[in-house]
Design an enzyme around this catalytic site. Structure first.
Site, PDB file in Angstrom:
ATOM      1  CG  ASP A 123      -1.946   1.178   1.155  1.00 33.37           C
ATOM      2  OD1 ASP A 123      -2.507   1.406   0.070  1.00 33.37           O
ATOM      3  OD2 ASP A 123      -2.135   1.838   2.173  1.00 33.37           O
ATOM      4  CB  CYS A 126     -17.145   4.720   0.872  1.00 29.95           C
ATOM      5  SG  CYS A 126     -18.654   4.482  -0.103  1.00 29.95           S
ATOM      6  CB  CYS A 159     -17.370  -3.918 -16.468  1.00 26.69           C
ATOM      7  SG  CYS A 159     -16.146  -3.624 -15.176  1.00 26.69           S
ATOM      8  CB  CYS A 167     -19.307   0.493  -9.454  1.00 27.14           C
ATOM      9  SG  CYS A 167     -18.632   0.507 -11.127  1.00 27.14           S
TER      10      CYS A 167
HETATM   11  C1  B12 Z   1      -4.322   6.797  -3.382  1.00 21.82           C
HETATM   12  C2  B12 Z   1      -5.178   5.586  -3.052  1.00 21.82           C
HETATM   13  C3  B12 Z   1      -6.524   5.795  -2.788  1.00 21.82           C
HETATM   14  C4  B12 Z   1      -7.219   7.139  -3.022  1.00 21.82           C
HETATM   15  C5  B12 Z   1      -7.471   7.306  -4.543  1.00 21.82           C
HETATM   16  C6  B12 Z   1      -8.177   6.100  -5.181  1.00 21.82           C
HETATM   17  C7  B12 Z   1      -7.884   5.872  -6.645  1.00 21.82           C
HETATM   18  N1  B12 Z   1      -8.877   5.359  -7.331  1.00 21.82           N
HETATM   19  O1  B12 Z   1      -6.803   6.121  -7.117  1.00 21.82           O
HETATM   20  C8  B12 Z   1      -8.500   6.989  -2.148  1.00 21.82           C
HETATM   21  C9  B12 Z   1      -8.233   7.548  -0.754  1.00 21.82           C
HETATM   22  C10 B12 Z   1      -9.761   7.675  -2.712  1.00 21.82           C
HETATM   23  C11 B12 Z   1      -8.613   5.470  -2.075  1.00 21.82           C
HETATM   24  C12 B12 Z   1      -9.801   4.817  -1.841  1.00 21.82           C
HETATM   25  C13 B12 Z   1      -9.920   3.433  -1.767  1.00 21.82           C
HETATM   26  N2  B12 Z   1      -8.920   2.542  -1.736  1.00 21.82           N
HETATM   27 CO1  B12 Z   1      -7.062   3.014  -2.095  1.00 21.82          CO
HETATM   28  N3  B12 Z   1      -5.262   3.260  -2.592  1.00 21.82           N
HETATM   29  C14 B12 Z   1      -4.609   4.290  -3.004  1.00 21.82           C
HETATM   30  C15 B12 Z   1      -3.151   3.904  -3.342  1.00 21.82           C
HETATM   31  C16 B12 Z   1      -2.248   4.311  -2.171  1.00 21.82           C
HETATM   32  C17 B12 Z   1      -2.633   4.481  -4.658  1.00 21.82           C
HETATM   33  C18 B12 Z   1      -3.623   4.301  -5.840  1.00 21.82           C
HETATM   34  C19 B12 Z   1      -3.198   5.063  -7.072  1.00 21.82           C
HETATM   35  O2  B12 Z   1      -2.069   4.954  -7.514  1.00 21.82           O
HETATM   36  N4  B12 Z   1      -4.117   5.876  -7.629  1.00 21.82           N
HETATM   37  C20 B12 Z   1      -3.910   6.618  -8.838  1.00 21.82           C
HETATM   38  C21 B12 Z   1      -4.693   5.946  -9.976  1.00 21.82           C
HETATM   39  C22 B12 Z   1      -4.551   6.726 -11.253  1.00 21.82           C
HETATM   40  O3  B12 Z   1      -4.084   4.700 -10.111  1.00 21.82           O
HETATM   41  P1  B12 Z   1      -4.875   3.301 -10.105  1.00 21.82           P
HETATM   42  O4  B12 Z   1      -6.261   3.462  -9.596  1.00 21.82           O
HETATM   43  O5  B12 Z   1      -4.007   2.324  -9.404  1.00 21.82           O
HETATM   44  O6  B12 Z   1      -4.992   3.105 -11.655  1.00 21.82           O
HETATM   45  C23 B12 Z   1      -3.980   2.595 -12.488  1.00 21.82           C
HETATM   46  C24 B12 Z   1      -4.403   1.302 -13.055  1.00 21.82           C
HETATM   47  O7  B12 Z   1      -5.823   1.249 -13.049  1.00 21.82           O
HETATM   48  C25 B12 Z   1      -3.866   1.390 -14.475  1.00 21.82           C
HETATM   49  N5  B12 Z   1      -4.601   0.481 -15.336  1.00 21.82           N
HETATM   50  C26 B12 Z   1      -5.880   0.525 -15.672  1.00 21.82           C
HETATM   51  N6  B12 Z   1      -6.163  -0.552 -16.410  1.00 21.82           N
HETATM   52  C27 B12 Z   1      -5.053  -1.268 -16.550  1.00 21.82           C
HETATM   53  C28 B12 Z   1      -4.818  -2.477 -17.192  1.00 21.82           C
HETATM   54  C29 B12 Z   1      -3.538  -3.001 -17.237  1.00 21.82           C
HETATM   55  C30 B12 Z   1      -3.294  -4.297 -17.895  1.00 21.82           C
HETATM   56  C31 B12 Z   1      -2.496  -2.280 -16.620  1.00 21.82           C
HETATM   57  C32 B12 Z   1      -1.128  -2.796 -16.708  1.00 21.82           C
HETATM   58  C33 B12 Z   1      -2.774  -1.087 -15.936  1.00 21.82           C
HETATM   59  C34 B12 Z   1      -4.046  -0.603 -15.902  1.00 21.82           C
HETATM   60  O8  B12 Z   1      -3.902   2.732 -14.861  1.00 21.82           O
HETATM   61  C35 B12 Z   1      -3.886   3.532 -13.705  1.00 21.82           C
HETATM   62  C36 B12 Z   1      -2.659   4.394 -13.722  1.00 21.82           C
HETATM   63  O9  B12 Z   1      -1.546   3.702 -14.110  1.00 21.82           O
HETATM   64  C37 B12 Z   1      -3.277   2.339  -3.469  1.00 21.82           C
HETATM   65  C38 B12 Z   1      -2.053   1.535  -3.028  1.00 21.82           C
HETATM   66  C39 B12 Z   1      -0.980   1.543  -4.097  1.00 21.82           C
HETATM   67  N7  B12 Z   1       0.256   1.743  -3.680  1.00 21.82           N
HETATM   68  O10 B12 Z   1      -1.248   1.366  -5.274  1.00 21.82           O
HETATM   69  C40 B12 Z   1      -4.510   2.025  -2.578  1.00 21.82           C
HETATM   70  C41 B12 Z   1      -5.463   0.924  -3.068  1.00 21.82           C
HETATM   71  C42 B12 Z   1      -5.719   1.166  -4.532  1.00 21.82           C
HETATM   72  N8  B12 Z   1      -6.684   1.188  -2.319  1.00 21.82           N
HETATM   73  C43 B12 Z   1      -7.347   0.136  -1.991  1.00 21.82           C
HETATM   74  C44 B12 Z   1      -8.624   0.141  -1.369  1.00 21.82           C
HETATM   75  C45 B12 Z   1      -9.096  -1.167  -0.754  1.00 21.82           C
HETATM   76  C46 B12 Z   1      -9.396   1.307  -1.343  1.00 21.82           C
HETATM   77  C47 B12 Z   1     -10.880   1.448  -0.935  1.00 21.82           C
HETATM   78  C48 B12 Z   1     -11.752   0.273  -1.334  1.00 21.82           C
HETATM   79  C49 B12 Z   1     -10.942   1.678   0.606  1.00 21.82           C
HETATM   80  C50 B12 Z   1     -12.330   1.864   1.194  1.00 21.82           C
HETATM   81  N9  B12 Z   1     -13.122   0.808   1.351  1.00 21.82           N
HETATM   82  O11 B12 Z   1     -12.707   2.957   1.566  1.00 21.82           O
HETATM   83  C51 B12 Z   1     -11.261   2.749  -1.686  1.00 21.82           C
HETATM   84  C52 B12 Z   1     -11.757   2.453  -3.123  1.00 21.82           C
HETATM   85  C53 B12 Z   1     -11.914   3.666  -3.991  1.00 21.82           C
HETATM   86  C54 B12 Z   1     -11.836   3.314  -5.488  1.00 21.82           C
HETATM   87  N10 B12 Z   1     -12.953   2.929  -6.075  1.00 21.82           N
HETATM   88  O12 B12 Z   1     -10.753   3.406  -6.064  1.00 21.82           O
HETATM   89  C55 B12 Z   1      -6.630  -1.128  -2.437  1.00 21.82           C
HETATM   90  C56 B12 Z   1      -7.350  -1.685  -3.678  1.00 21.82           C
HETATM   91  C57 B12 Z   1      -7.324  -3.192  -3.780  1.00 21.82           C
HETATM   92  C58 B12 Z   1      -8.007  -3.634  -5.048  1.00 21.82           C
HETATM   93  N11 B12 Z   1      -8.463  -4.879  -5.037  1.00 21.82           N
HETATM   94  O13 B12 Z   1      -8.143  -2.895  -6.010  1.00 21.82           O
HETATM   95  C59 B12 Z   1      -5.161  -0.583  -2.717  1.00 21.82           C
HETATM   96  C60 B12 Z   1      -4.410  -1.286  -3.826  1.00 21.82           C
HETATM   97  C61 B12 Z   1      -4.416  -0.716  -1.369  1.00 21.82           C
HETATM   98  C62 B12 Z   1      -3.940  -2.150  -1.115  1.00 21.82           C
HETATM   99  N12 B12 Z   1      -2.640  -2.326  -0.970  1.00 21.82           N
HETATM  100  O14 B12 Z   1      -4.686  -3.084  -1.061  1.00 21.82           O
HETATM  101  N13 B12 Z   1      -7.411   4.872  -2.325  1.00 21.82           N
END
Ligand code: B12
Length: 375
Positions: free
Chosen positions: A130, A246, A193, A199
């Protein structure tokens, strides 16, 4: 697949990791989504996301010469439904001992296995859960652990939305697992999906500007956990009874139907927290807060954060029996708590109990709440 890799997978599974997969690091292929997300300001005040963006997009800046990622998932599905009837609602993940603390020791053991089974040296790998500068969901999708849903979650076909993720970056070249495929592009958001938009439709605050993209400024998870200040007034009614995080965009996902109850070998349940009445949350003292929430992720928002959230839930409850407790919080030491207590007292029709607190108030943000509340 290499027999040693197979052995590593089996031994990591025996340690308690419910998903163990491998991804290769190809240069320049990740993180475009992150850049546009940051440029749109969707990270709110999480400045650390901006500061670490370079590393998140290029694992070579985290571990020079990194070539592969071991993606690990821990299933936290307990089979039950959480809250929603009357009491405060908690994100499911929070009702365990803090997963960061729980998974770290297992990652240490995983590191030892990297050395024992694959012959890695201690400098050949780095692990994170994380908090590291790693795009955990993107690597998980690439490793085929699941796909990125329209809710931005890594959704597994066997664990639904209920996986914690962790990653080990390594200099070793490992044979990658294939990403999930369908007729479309394997990297596409919402790959499995279909036409479902449950969602996006269910999000109480419309936090998805587009499928797969969360605007943290509107996300209840951000507002109740990461935001340490005042929650925007216009979002408060939609927060309902949620006091920490949430799960709405996770809960409504049809893929959860295929999720088995998790082994949860690495996790210890703190499910009793869900039974604490809102009134008791509003009356938490520092000593009681420390005692009840010790060892959980919830303690990270500190007493003031939880009281703030409890005030919002109380303001949304329509329950006049909470008015006294809320009104007392209008004199709390934290201005953030006071601001939300004023709002909640008004919503409960108890503004007349705020007289003394109001007369003593000097903080501009709290005074703004009195003004906004109309008196
Ligand atoms: C910042 C963060 C948040 C922020 C921003 C959320 C967001 N959507 O980014 C906030 C505080 C809002 C948040 C909320 C939650 N979070 Co959070 N969060 C993080 C954190 C620290 C970074 C995420 C990040 O980089 N965000 C920036 C966006 C742009 O990146 P991304 O969503 O990862 O998207 C990338 C991929 O989707 C990629 N992508 C899309 N499609 C594809 C396909 C392929 C093949 C590839 C290669 C890439 C790819 O493109 C994006 C950019 O590169 C991670 C931990 C981590 N180190 O990664 C946990 C993490 C994402 N969170 C987690 C959780 C559990 C939650 C919550 C459910 C908590 C809750 N119950 O309240 C909510 C869910 C909200 C949601 N629907 O996203 C888990 C998710 C687990 C999972 N199964 O997905 C993580 C991974 C923590 C963990 N170690 O388990 N979170």
């Amino acid at each position: 697949m290499d027999a040693r890799q197979q052995e590593l997978r089996a031994r990591l599974a025996a340690l308690g990791f419910d998903e163990v997969r491998f991804a290769g690091i190809a240069p320049g292929s990740l993180g475009g989504g992150l850049r546009s997300w940051l440029d749109s300001g969707y990270h709110a005040d999480m400045d650390w996301m901006e500061r670490t963006a370079g590393k998140r997009m290029d694992p070579g800046l985290v571990l020079a010469g990194a070539r592969s990622v071991v993606v690990l998932g821990v299933d936290y599905h307990d089979g039950g439904r959480r809250g929603g009837d009357r009491g405060p609602v908690w994100a499911r993940y929070s009702l365990y001992g803090d997963y960061h603390d729980a998974i770290k020791p297992a990652l240490e053991r995983a590191g030892a296995l990297m050395e024992e089974v694959l012959g890695a040296g201690p400098a050949d790998y780095r692990y994170y859960v994380d908090t590291g500068p790693v795009l955990e969901r993107a690597w998980a999708a690439r490793s085929g652990a699941g796909f990125i849903g329209k809710n931005a979650m890594l959704i597994s076909r066997t664990h639904g939305n209920w996986l914690f993720l962790a990653c080990i970056l390594t200099r070793l070249e490992l044979e990658p697992d294939p990403p999930l495929r369908s007729r479309g592009d394997p990297g596409a958001v919402g790959l499995l999906c279909g036409n479902c938009t449950r969602c996006l439709d269910a999000c109480p605050t419309q936090a998805f500007p587009s499928p797969g993209v969360v605007d943290a400024r509107r996300c209840i998870s951000y507002q109740t956990i990461e935001n340490r200040g005042v929650i925007p007034r216009e979002l408060r009614p939609a927060i309902g009874a949620r006091v920490y995080g949430c799960d709405t965009c996770l809960d409504v996902c049809p893929w959860n139907r295929f999720a088995r109850v998790g082994r949860r070998m690495l996790l210890s349940s703190r499910g009793e927290i869900a039974g604490i009445p809102l009134k008791d949350l509003l009356e938490l003292t520092p000593a009681r807060f420390a005692e009840v929430f010790r060892g959980t992720a919830i303690k990270r928002i500190k007493l003031a954060g939880l009281l703030r959230n409890a005030c919002v839930a109380a303001g949304n409850s329509g329950d006049p029996s909470l008015a006294g407790a809320v009104a007392r919080l209008a004199s709390h030491a934290s201005p953030v708590v006071r601001a939300h207590a004023v709002w909640a007292a008004r919503r409960l029709g108890a503004a007349d109990q705020l007289g003394a607190a109001r007369a003593a108030e000097r903080d501009p943000e709290v005074l703004a709440e009195y003004a906004a509340a109309g008196g």
